[in-house]
Scaffold this active site. Sequence first.
Site, mmCIF file in Angstrom:
data_model
loop_
_atom_site.group_PDB
_atom_site.id
_atom_site.type_symbol
_atom_site.label_atom_id
_atom_site.label_comp_id
_atom_site.label_asym_id
_atom_site.label_seq_id
_atom_site.Cartn_x
_atom_site.Cartn_y
_atom_site.Cartn_z
ATOM 1 C CE LYS A 1 -3.813 2.122 2.635
ATOM 2 N NZ LYS A 1 -4.724 1.954 3.789
ATOM 3 C CB SER A 24 -8.451 0.982 5.694
ATOM 4 O OG SER A 24 -9.126 2.206 5.807
ATOM 5 C CB SER A 80 -7.822 3.791 2.923
ATOM 6 O OG SER A 80 -7.070 3.114 3.925
#
Lengths: 60, 487
Positions: free
Chosen positions: B95, B195, B171
Amino acid sequence: MHSNEEKLAVVLEMSGITPPAEDQEAILRAFSTGRELSKLIFSVAQARYEEPALIFSARV
Amino acid sequence: MSTDLSMNSSAADAASHSHKFLTIADAAAALRDGSITSVALTADIVEKATALNPALGAYVTITGDAALAQAAAADVAFAAGNDFGPLQGIPLAIKDIIAMKGAGTTANSRVLDPAWGAGTDAPVVARLRAAGSVFVGKSTTSEFALGMPDASKGFPVPHNPWDVERTPAGSSSGTGIAVAAGLALGGLGTDTGGSVRGPACVNGHTGLKVTFGRVPKSGVVPLAFSLDSIGPMARSAYDCALLLEVMAGYDASDPNAADVEVPKYSELLNGDIDGLKIGLPIPYFFDHDQLEPEVRDAVLSGVQQLVGMGATSKEMALPYAAEAKDANMLILGAEAYAYHRNNLVNRWEDYGNLTRPTLARGAFYTAADYAQASRFRSMWSAEVAKAFEHYDVLITPSAPSPAQLVKDMDPSQRLVQPSYTGHWNLTGLPAVAIPSGFTASGLPLSMQIIGKPFAEATVLKVADALQRVTNWHLLHPPVETLYATAA
């Protein structure tokens, strides 16, 4: 009683944030929902005397 | 592995049109029996990721050359008899709020200093690198792990591979998409209010939010320091166990890192859940009027399968569940605002159009609001701990609905809609989201298994037990139709 728009203007001035006109509607929604959250959190009487979950340990 | 053949026709169609997708465990076995090489596997994945990125927006940066070099090194090590464990030669997505050598970190924002984290690996990335993993690239995140996409800012807009008109959630959108679409075999997400679990839920795979402190989070752009965690995302619970046993463990660079022994998680997943006690918190989590019946029914069906394997389940209640979601949002908003305040004052329009009002909400909380939410947090954590005196795990839906259409989403509604994930960031407990079926229209459904502090082995064991008798986690979206779109 002040409107949410008036309260928001004061808070924005204090915070130094100056959103353009195009963001005003979204900011007002954020303000209204944010204050609503605060009311809900203070509505839980059972939490009133809890020790906050904020940790500080003295150390050398 | 036996499979549940009760999947609906849409899901079956999707499965029949799929490419060959490997789990980490399957790929690890293939790398060792010589049926594939890491270079071949990585080249295939880099090629797919590059071809599909215009349609799916999974990656901010694809580090193809570096990935192939890592893969070649893994193959050389295998040939020399050097085996660093099951992640050697396995392509992963990182990420893009986590520092990684050889690629910048953007947090999907024009605001973050491009020098942030440059030339360094976050401890968790360093551990994966030392284990021989291959990094396909930096995967898309909601801006600073909070906002929603703003195409005008120049970053990829992520799309759900099951239906590109629907949200991939956030996210950790990019890692979620990459795992679902076969653009990585696993990867890293971060979870502050859901997330990791949200993208796992709507993209149809497994995602683990770890106990607070289980994985060191230094080298990660913070969202809310008291709630943030880094978690593994992969097709199966077993794969998440393989990732976690490398990721977890103390590191002095993170003041919140826990010095707690790291079990060999994968060796504890034996399918035996005889005597396991499951609590089902009915109010709010199962009876909310915005909970879609297909979601609830799939979770309860999964629980019945666990009961059939020797577990017991009992309906129970957790008081103030709705307020717990609000407390998570308030603490998250206040801590995030403290981090971003100066940039919001000076660079308001550099943030995405949906990120900036969300971050600004933190300006509207008072210090007393934050302290009171923290009081609530103590009280609610104690209530949950009391419940865990009677149960080994709690099970809830992961979300009240399957993936929403992007055009119907309203960021301001997030505060008033039910959510089932932030509760466990508030308490710091581990929680895994796993597929629990599909809607009649072919969208993934998901259930959440919550455990006691540092009981990742328990939640993964329950998830793995269910995945031994179902195949929801092995189904994947019909990505070949997207090649035509991308072309």
